[in-house]
Write a protein that holds these residues in place. Sequence first.
Motif, PDB file in Angstrom:
ATOM      1  N   UNK A 197       0.814  -1.214   0.000  1.00  0.00           N
ATOM      2  CA  UNK A 197       0.000   0.000   0.000  1.00  0.00           C
ATOM      3  C   UNK A 197       0.846   1.262   0.000  1.00  0.00           C
ATOM      4  N   UNK A 198       1.933   1.242   0.761  1.00  0.00           N
ATOM      5  CA  UNK A 198       2.759   2.450   0.853  1.00  0.00           C
ATOM      6  C   UNK A 198       3.354   2.830  -0.502  1.00  0.00           C
ATOM      7  N   UNK A 199       3.534   1.855  -1.390  1.00  0.00           N
ATOM      8  CA  UNK A 199       4.121   2.138  -2.706  1.00  0.00           C
ATOM      9  C   UNK A 199       3.064   2.336  -3.790  1.00  0.00           C
ATOM     10  N   UNK A 200       1.933   1.651  -3.667  1.00  0.00           N
ATOM     11  CA  UNK A 200       0.933   1.669  -4.734  1.00  0.00           C
ATOM     12  C   UNK A 200      -0.123   2.755  -4.552  1.00  0.00           C
ATOM     13  N   UNK A 201      -0.514   3.045  -3.324  1.00  0.00           N
ATOM     14  CA  UNK A 201      -1.585   4.025  -3.118  1.00  0.00           C
ATOM     15  C   UNK A 201      -1.254   5.418  -3.673  1.00  0.00           C
ATOM     16  N   UNK A 202      -0.016   5.925  -3.534  1.00  0.00           N
ATOM     17  CA  UNK A 202       0.283   7.233  -4.147  1.00  0.00           C
ATOM     18  C   UNK A 202       0.081   7.223  -5.665  1.00  0.00           C
ATOM     19  N   UNK A 203       0.414   6.114  -6.312  1.00  0.00           N
ATOM     20  CA  UNK A 203       0.180   5.983  -7.757  1.00  0.00           C
ATOM     21  C   UNK A 203      -1.319   6.036  -8.058  1.00  0.00           C
ATOM     22  N   UNK A 204      -2.097   5.245  -7.311  1.00  0.00           N
ATOM     23  CA  UNK A 204      -3.538   5.191  -7.554  1.00  0.00           C
ATOM     24  C   UNK A 204      -4.200   6.546  -7.277  1.00  0.00           C
ATOM     25  N   UNK A 205      -3.710   7.252  -6.277  1.00  0.00           N
ATOM     26  CA  UNK A 205      -4.240   8.580  -5.977  1.00  0.00           C
ATOM     27  C   UNK A 205      -4.093   9.505  -7.179  1.00  0.00           C
ATOM     28  N   UNK A 206      -2.920   9.498  -7.792  1.00  0.00           N
ATOM     29  CA  UNK A 206      -2.687  10.369  -8.951  1.00  0.00           C
ATOM     30  C   UNK A 206      -3.559   9.971 -10.140  1.00  0.00           C
ATOM     31  N   UNK A 207      -3.768   8.669 -10.316  1.00  0.00           N
ATOM     32  CA  UNK A 207      -4.629   8.215 -11.415  1.00  0.00           C
ATOM     33  C   UNK A 207      -6.059   8.697 -11.200  1.00  0.00           C
ATOM     34  N   UNK A 208      -6.570   8.581  -9.976  1.00  0.00           N
ATOM     35  CA  UNK A 208      -7.949   9.017  -9.712  1.00  0.00           C
ATOM     36  C   UNK A 208      -8.113  10.518  -9.967  1.00  0.00           C
ATOM     37  N   UNK A 209      -7.062  11.284  -9.716  1.00  0.00           N
ATOM     38  CA  UNK A 209      -7.135  12.728  -9.976  1.00  0.00           C
ATOM     39  C   UNK A 209      -7.230  13.017 -11.471  1.00  0.00           C
ATOM     40  N   UNK A 210      -6.614  12.172 -12.292  1.00  0.00           N
ATOM     41  CA  UNK A 210      -6.641  12.373 -13.744  1.00  0.00           C
ATOM     42  C   UNK A 210      -7.990  11.985 -14.353  1.00  0.00           C
ATOM     43  N   UNK A 211      -8.774  11.198 -13.614  1.00  0.00           N
ATOM     44  CA  UNK A 211     -10.086  10.767 -14.104  1.00  0.00           C
ATOM     45  C   UNK A 211     -11.168  11.305 -13.157  1.00  0.00           C
ATOM     46  N   UNK A 212     -11.227  12.613 -13.046  1.00  0.00           N
ATOM     47  CA  UNK A 212     -12.143  13.226 -12.080  1.00  0.00           C
ATOM     48  C   UNK A 212     -13.609  12.920 -12.388  1.00  0.00           C
ATOM     49  N   UNK A 213     -13.922  12.620 -13.639  1.00  0.00           N
ATOM     50  CA  UNK A 213     -15.298  12.299 -14.006  1.00  0.00           C
ATOM     51  C   UNK A 213     -15.637  10.829 -13.898  1.00  0.00           C
TER      52      UNK A 213
END
Length: 377
Positions: A197-213
């Motif tokens: 989680x410590x390595x993957x969650x920051x990646x997933x956070x950025x992806x969710x920001x790119x798909x705000x809709x």
Amino acid sequence: MKYYLVAGERSGDLHAGNLVHELRALDPSGEFRGFGGDHMKSEGVVLTVHYVDLAFMGFVEVVTNLNKINKYIRLCRSDIEGFQPDIIILIDYGGFNAQIARFAKRKKFRVDYYIPPKYWAWWEGRARGLKRHVDNLYVILPFEKEFFKKFNWNAQYVGNPVLDAVKAHDPDPAFLEKFKLTKPFVALLPGSRKQELSRILPLLLEVTKRFSGRHFAIAAVSNLPPSMYEEIGKQPNVTLVFEDTYNLLTHASAAIVTSGTATLETALFRVPQIVVYKANAVSYFLGKLLVRVPFISLVNLIAGREVVKEMLQSAANPQSVSQELEKILVNASYRESMLEGYGDIIKQLDTGSASKNTARLMFEATKSVSVTDRALS
């Protein structure tokens, strides 16, 4: 009969619990004890240690926790000698269980291994050492039977317990309402260990920001601190779903998955996916030197080709993962090709219940040993 089981991870606990359920049907008076988790406990296994104290991944993490691991190995040995089981059943968790197998065979206990270490991926010669300490081997991937034949070992292919679990899943009709989810949404499966989680969650956070809709739902686990999900959980387009991964996958239109058993589970639910993986830099470097297989995900390994995209280390970055997710969501032919690959995998794996097959073979081996003992006495 007295059974001692050792499972050191979340998936191993699940498969061990299912196996105990089937063994109880064959041996209602059996006694069960061991290292494991909540699934084993729910089937009446007396737990000595919960697997949350044993979950270390990567070379560096293992080395830095050697004292703790060795303490639990000593405890397991002592507990086995005190319990005096008729059979020791090891489930996955290679490094730890290899030590227990060596000890148990030296003490003349019968040792069966269900879901053995992935020696076909690296350090093949260790399979020869394992054979010296294990009486019966039960494998869950079709190609593993052929691999162990190289060492003159007739491993039994019993089917795949992950397929069993997916088949047995009874979808909750209230799931979407319970979590206030509307379809379509993308499932995020970041893993169940702190290091993952410590390595993957920051990646997933950025992806969710790119798909705000687009809406995302995270498969969260309750054995980790809730604070680990705090930052991504603040996103308006993200929902946390605790301990309900199979219902999540039942409704998901796509998924981003940390490499591991979850990649196979996602495929068996026929959800198009991206596989991501980030390890400690030193662990990954050493792994690259040792690993001898072309893929990291179970999906591609079973298929023998690239069915899903694997994005590892620096390739697992927000831009690349976002581009691949967009492709999965909008390219119908790309999705269909992936789903056809999933179909081929399911055909290979589907040979009946792995838990039932394994329990039956273990019990038959027990009866065979008993007949031999009587003949010699």
